[in-house]
Write a protein that holds these residues in place. Structure first.
Motif, short mmCIF file in Angstrom:
data_model
loop_
_atom_site.label_atom_id
_atom_site.label_comp_id
_atom_site.label_asym_id
_atom_site.label_seq_id
_atom_site.Cartn_x
_atom_site.Cartn_y
_atom_site.Cartn_z
N VAL A 1 8.22 4.43 -3.28
CA VAL A 1 6.99 4.98 -2.71
C VAL A 1 6.70 4.31 -1.37
O VAL A 1 6.47 3.10 -1.30
CB VAL A 1 5.79 4.77 -3.66
N LYS A 2 6.72 5.09 -0.31
CA LYS A 2 6.40 4.58 1.02
C LYS A 2 4.94 4.17 1.07
O LYS A 2 4.04 4.94 0.74
CB LYS A 2 6.68 5.66 2.08
N THR A 3 4.71 2.93 1.49
CA THR A 3 3.36 2.39 1.49
C THR A 3 2.98 1.92 2.88
O THR A 3 3.64 1.05 3.47
CB THR A 3 3.26 1.20 0.50
N PHE A 4 1.91 2.51 3.41
CA PHE A 4 1.39 2.11 4.72
C PHE A 4 0.29 1.07 4.50
O PHE A 4 -0.62 1.28 3.68
CB PHE A 4 0.82 3.31 5.47
N VAL A 5 0.37 -0.02 5.24
CA VAL A 5 -0.62 -1.09 5.11
C VAL A 5 -1.43 -1.17 6.40
O VAL A 5 -0.89 -1.45 7.47
CB VAL A 5 0.04 -2.45 4.84
N LEU A 6 -2.73 -0.91 6.31
CA LEU A 6 -3.60 -0.97 7.47
C LEU A 6 -4.17 -2.38 7.61
O LEU A 6 -4.57 -2.99 6.61
CB LEU A 6 -4.75 0.03 7.33
N PRO A 7 -4.22 -2.90 8.83
CA PRO A 7 -4.81 -4.23 9.02
C PRO A 7 -6.31 -4.19 8.75
O PRO A 7 -6.97 -3.18 8.96
CB PRO A 7 -4.51 -4.54 10.49
N ALA A 8 -6.83 -5.30 8.27
CA ALA A 8 -8.27 -5.38 8.01
C ALA A 8 -8.76 -6.78 8.34
O ALA A 8 -7.97 -7.71 8.51
CB ALA A 8 -8.56 -5.06 6.55
N GLU A 9 -10.07 -6.92 8.43
CA GLU A 9 -10.64 -8.22 8.70
C GLU A 9 -10.29 -9.21 7.58
O GLU A 9 -10.29 -8.84 6.40
CB GLU A 9 -12.17 -8.13 8.77
N LYS A 10 -9.99 -10.43 7.94
CA LYS A 10 -9.72 -11.44 6.92
C LYS A 10 -11.01 -11.79 6.17
O LYS A 10 -10.98 -12.14 4.99
CB LYS A 10 -9.12 -12.69 7.54
N ARG A 11 -12.11 -11.68 6.86
CA ARG A 11 -13.41 -11.90 6.21
C ARG A 11 -14.33 -10.75 6.59
O ARG A 11 -14.65 -10.56 7.77
CB ARG A 11 -14.01 -13.23 6.65
N VAL B 1 1.45 6.08 -0.11
CA VAL B 1 0.26 5.30 -0.46
C VAL B 1 -0.26 4.64 0.80
O VAL B 1 0.52 4.11 1.61
CB VAL B 1 0.59 4.23 -1.53
N ILE B 2 -1.58 4.68 0.99
CA ILE B 2 -2.22 3.99 2.12
C ILE B 2 -3.13 2.92 1.54
O ILE B 2 -4.01 3.21 0.72
CB ILE B 2 -3.04 4.96 2.99
N THR B 3 -2.89 1.68 1.93
CA THR B 3 -3.72 0.58 1.46
C THR B 3 -4.09 -0.31 2.65
O THR B 3 -3.76 0.00 3.80
CB THR B 3 -3.00 -0.22 0.35
N SER B 4 -4.80 -1.40 2.39
CA SER B 4 -5.26 -2.25 3.50
C SER B 4 -5.45 -3.68 3.01
O SER B 4 -6.00 -3.91 1.93
CB SER B 4 -6.59 -1.71 4.05
N TYR B 5 -4.97 -4.63 3.80
CA TYR B 5 -5.11 -6.04 3.46
C TYR B 5 -5.42 -6.85 4.70
O TYR B 5 -4.98 -6.52 5.80
CB TYR B 5 -3.82 -6.57 2.80
N GLY B 6 -6.17 -7.93 4.50
CA GLY B 6 -6.51 -8.78 5.62
C GLY B 6 -5.36 -9.66 6.06
O GLY B 6 -5.32 -10.14 7.18
N GLU B 7 -4.39 -9.86 5.12
CA GLU B 7 -3.24 -10.68 5.47
C GLU B 7 -2.28 -9.89 6.37
O GLU B 7 -2.41 -8.68 6.53
CB GLU B 7 -2.49 -11.12 4.20
N GLU B 8 -1.33 -10.60 6.92
CA GLU B 8 -0.36 -9.94 7.79
C GLU B 8 0.77 -9.35 6.94
O GLU B 8 1.84 -9.93 6.80
CB GLU B 8 0.19 -10.94 8.82
N ILE B 9 0.50 -8.19 6.37
CA ILE B 9 1.48 -7.48 5.55
C ILE B 9 1.83 -6.18 6.26
O ILE B 9 0.95 -5.45 6.70
CB ILE B 9 0.92 -7.18 4.14
#
Length: 380
Positions: A54-64, A38-46
């Motif tokens: 399920v291996k989950t990749f978290v892409l960095p994103a803008e907080k705003r 799974v590829i997802t994205s969050y503005g927080e530092e996750i």
């Protein structure tokens, strides 16, 4: 096969129908021998994590997110690590489940360059409807055909104007080509649909209304594939009727789910001998606060917030009827399947494909107006 499921919403950061389906699909594909991420994205530092296998990749994103990203004029900064991840992992299939500011048409273009197959599952009406709910001027079901004049007026009406004024404003906005965020909103949607049809190899849909509307708006029939959100069959049943003491609502606490209309109907029905049990997922704190104010003074409206899966199962055990008051077209919702599995009778707003479920023999009663909902609650 090596498969990436791309979604802006995933466990454990958020809980809802899309999250549930994506995770169920991942586990189903794994059971068939595929490697699934799974590829997802969050503005927080996750950071990247493993969620129930399920291996989950978290892409960095803008907080705003900037307005340009929100309206789809440019991609999130996560598009750079997204492309790097796709190149590194060399997926056979990249399967998108959301079209949002965090994963938009720019990400699909990138995926098309580096992956063998691009799939998309349409979970919401927003794929074609700029209002996002397929309700013409918010009053009733729309036929779904995207046209410049009508859709611009409908979009303006949702901003808070009455229908007549919205129709007049749309004519002026289109003629003057100003402001651009309004005059070009339908043109942008038409272009996005054309690009999706060109870039995506297969579009998975769940309902008859999706198929009809996508074909009407120029999507290729050979790219559409009807599928199900269920990975096991639910046999139709008619529940043993018993006195209703506990009504249940399960879902995100947002206007599209109709929770505000359910609370109003329940209050107007004056059934003080029945409890309305709400298992809600907070979507926006301000809206949730408004809902709580609506229920003040009604001790028989009981709130259960952000329940875990075992808590939700216990919730279902205590309710005698599930009400689905959604005010927009849905591809499920998932509460429908969960209630059917638990053999709980359902009362639902007659939108989308819910009537088809009733015709197949499932224990679903339908209503078509707020007055009908109040009357149904009064006669429970």
């Amino acid at each position: 096969m090596k498969i990436a499921l791309v979604t802006a919403y995933y466990y454990p950061q958020s809980h809802g129908g899309t999250e549930k389906y994506v995770h169920s699909l991942a586990k189903h594909l794994q059971s068939k021998g595929h490697r699934v991420h799974v590829i997802t994205s969050y503005g927080e530092e996750i950071t990247d994590y493993l969620y129930l296998g399920v291996k989950t990749f978290v892409l960095p994103a803008e907080k705003r997110l900037s307005n340009e990203i929100i309206v789809g004029d440019r991609p999130s900064l996560n598009i750079i690590p997204f492309e790097q991840l796709l190149l590194k992992e060399a997926y056979d299939n990249v399967h998108f489940h959301t079209l949002t500011p965090l994963f938009n048409i720019f990400h699909i273009q990138v995926a098309k360059k580096v992956a063998a197959n691009i799939y998309f599952t349409a979970h919401v009406p927003g794929l074609t409807c700029i209002r996002g709910d397929l309700l013409k001027f918010g009053l009733g079901p729309c036929d779904g055909l995207v046209t410049k004049q009508r859709c611009t007026a409908c979009f303006i009406q949702k901003m808070g104007y009455n229908k007549s004024l919205a129709v007049m404003l749309s004519t002026s906005v289109i003629f003057a080509r100003y402001p651009k965020n309004l005059s070009g909103v339908v043109t942008k949607k038409l272009l996005e649909m054309h690009m999706l049809n060109s870039l995506i190899d297969k579009i998975f849909i769940f309902t008859h209304w999706q198929e009809r509307i996508l074909l009407m708006n120029g999507f290729s029939a050979e790219k559409l594939e009807k599928t199900s959100q269920l990975f096991e069959e639910i046999v139709p049943f008619l529940a043993v009727r018993k006195k209703v003491k506990n009504i249940g609502f399960v879902g995100r606490l947002c206007p599209e789910k109709g929770i505000q209309s359910l609370i109003n109907a329940f209050k107007n029905a004056k059934r003080f001998d029945i409890n309305l049990n709400i298992a809600g997922i907070i979507n926006e704190v301000g809206f949730y606060t408004e809902l709580r104010k609506k229920s003040e003074g009604f001790s028989n409206i009981k709130w259960n917030i952000n329940l875990k899966e075992n808590e939700l199962n216990a919730f279902y055990q205590k309710v005698d009827l599930i009400i689905i008051p959604s005010t927009s077209f849905e591809t499920g919702p998932f509460v429908l399947y969960e209630a059917l599995k638990m053999k709980i009778p359902i009362l639902a707003n007659n939108l989308g494909d819910l009537q088809n479920w009733q015709e197949k023999g499932y224990d679903i009663q339908l209503y078509s107006s707020q007055q009908e909902l109040i009357a149904q609650i009064k006669t429970l």
